[in-house]
Design an enzyme around this catalytic site. Sequence first.
Site, short mmCIF file in Angstrom:
data_model
loop_
_atom_site.label_atom_id
_atom_site.label_comp_id
_atom_site.label_asym_id
_atom_site.label_seq_id
_atom_site.Cartn_x
_atom_site.Cartn_y
_atom_site.Cartn_z
N TYR A 72 22.80 40.42 40.60
CA TYR A 72 23.98 40.35 39.51
C TYR A 72 23.98 41.64 38.99
O TYR A 72 25.28 42.02 38.62
CB TYR A 72 23.32 39.21 38.51
CG TYR A 72 24.46 38.88 37.62
CD1 TYR A 72 25.29 37.88 37.68
CD2 TYR A 72 24.10 39.43 36.13
CE1 TYR A 72 26.20 37.66 36.51
CE2 TYR A 72 24.92 38.97 35.09
CZ TYR A 72 25.90 38.18 35.37
OH TYR A 72 26.70 37.74 34.33
N LYS A 75 27.71 43.85 38.84
CA LYS A 75 28.33 44.07 37.84
C LYS A 75 28.33 45.49 37.66
O LYS A 75 29.64 45.84 36.87
CB LYS A 75 27.56 43.31 36.50
CG LYS A 75 27.71 41.84 36.41
CD LYS A 75 29.21 41.16 36.30
CE LYS A 75 29.10 39.84 36.27
NZ LYS A 75 30.36 39.33 36.25
P1 NDP Z 1 30.07 29.76 33.83
O1 NDP Z 1 29.13 29.30 34.87
O2 NDP Z 1 30.34 28.93 32.46
O3 NDP Z 1 31.47 29.29 34.46
C1 NDP Z 1 31.94 30.19 35.84
C2 NDP Z 1 33.24 30.01 36.16
O4 NDP Z 1 33.37 30.60 37.38
C3 NDP Z 1 33.58 28.53 36.43
O5 NDP Z 1 35.07 28.33 35.90
C4 NDP Z 1 33.56 28.60 38.05
O6 NDP Z 1 34.57 27.43 38.43
C5 NDP Z 1 34.04 29.71 38.34
N1 NDP Z 1 33.68 30.29 39.78
C6 NDP Z 1 32.27 30.37 40.01
N2 NDP Z 1 32.37 30.67 41.44
C7 NDP Z 1 33.76 30.56 41.63
C8 NDP Z 1 34.33 31.16 42.97
N3 NDP Z 1 33.75 31.53 44.00
N4 NDP Z 1 35.82 31.26 42.97
C9 NDP Z 1 36.49 30.87 41.95
N5 NDP Z 1 35.82 30.32 40.65
C10 NDP Z 1 34.42 30.45 40.54
O7 NDP Z 1 30.14 31.15 33.68
P2 NDP Z 1 30.30 32.11 32.06
O8 NDP Z 1 31.62 31.52 31.31
O9 NDP Z 1 29.12 32.11 31.49
O10 NDP Z 1 30.64 33.40 32.95
C11 NDP Z 1 32.12 33.85 32.90
C12 NDP Z 1 31.77 35.28 33.51
O11 NDP Z 1 31.09 36.37 32.39
C13 NDP Z 1 31.07 35.68 34.59
O12 NDP Z 1 31.64 36.85 35.46
C14 NDP Z 1 29.75 35.92 34.22
O13 NDP Z 1 28.92 36.92 34.97
C15 NDP Z 1 30.14 36.97 33.01
N6 NDP Z 1 29.14 37.06 31.81
C16 NDP Z 1 28.57 35.87 31.25
C17 NDP Z 1 27.74 36.03 30.25
C18 NDP Z 1 27.09 35.00 29.50
O14 NDP Z 1 26.06 35.23 28.82
N7 NDP Z 1 27.54 33.82 29.70
C19 NDP Z 1 27.17 37.53 29.87
C20 NDP Z 1 27.71 38.52 30.57
C21 NDP Z 1 28.68 38.26 31.61
P3 NDP Z 1 34.10 25.80 38.81
O15 NDP Z 1 34.22 25.21 37.27
O16 NDP Z 1 35.00 25.41 39.59
O17 NDP Z 1 32.77 25.90 39.05
#
Ligand code: NDP
Length: 248
Positions: A155, A159
């Site tokens: 990861y 990133k």
């Molecule tokens: P969530 O797990 O809450 O949501 C993930 C989202 O990504 C969902 O909408 C999911 O869709 C979608 N998704 C996953 N795989 C795919 C794919 N192959 N194609 C299209 N959509 C996909 O994640 P977060 O909201 O926590 O994270 C969002 C972003 O922020 C990510 O990139 C994460 O790495 C980054 N981030 C998050 C942090 C945190 O503390 N939460 C910290 C730092 C970065 P579906 O609903 O259909 O499954």
Amino acid sequence: MDLSGKIALVTGGSRGIGRAVCLKLAALGAKVAVNYVSRPDAADDTVATIKEAGGDAFTIQFDIGDATQVQDAFKKLLADCGRIDILVNNAGITRDGLLLKMKEEAWDQVMDTNLKGAFNSIKAAYRPMMKQRGGRIINITSVVGFSGNAGQANYSAAKAGLMGLTKSAARELATRGVTVNAVAPGYIVTDMTSELSEDVKNKVLSEIPMGLLGEPEDIASAVAYLASDEARYVTGQVIHVNGGMFMG
Ligand code: NDP
């Protein structure tokens, strides 16, 4: 900030940070394409919430890691909406484990979604944004892409790679009025982080100078700024939103 008349696509807009970004961009006047991969219920709910508030949005299903699906989805989006002004590469997954035990599959899945996914969608948005002579691309990276994190080599690498992609795309598109930036969240309360144990959460909390976990809306505000005309002269940059957890 006013995004009226703009067309925005948010990958992974169904839940967590992506959902908050969709709500924010729509509240500022953009028409939002809410992407999801496997949870139509969650994506429908994001769209319904936007519409109830008087905004405009629709769902668009595709796997960001699959180049063919991404190209087809962009073709349809451009046919339906005529343009794409804002692309937020937010979709992401984790497959955590210490390097010693990390399976090749866990490495590949994380790279395919978190890094190749952004490459796929930037490639699809490149020509239309270049022709429009304007656009905003915002990549959601992570604090661990800068600091590293034991148990998250895949990861963190994806990133960190996203920053190289951000800066290179920013240089390629700069003369075309297209900006490419990143937002690096710290620890944000979403489904992704709810999987972590209380011990891990408390340890993280102890490393945050503000003593607070972040909310998805904290990230959405930074994205909205970068998507707006206010950020006209900002490209190739990262905004850290992390309560002071990492100071770049
Ligand atoms: P969530 O797990 O809450 O949501 C993930 C989202 O990504 C969902 O909408 C999911 O869709 C979608 N998704 C996953 N795989 C795919 C794919 N192959 N194609 C299209 N959509 C996909 O994640 P977060 O909201 O926590 O994270 C969002 C972003 O922020 C990510 O990139 C994460 O790495 C980054 N981030 C998050 C942090 C945190 O503390 N939460 C910290 C730092 C970065 P579906 O609903 O259909 O499954």
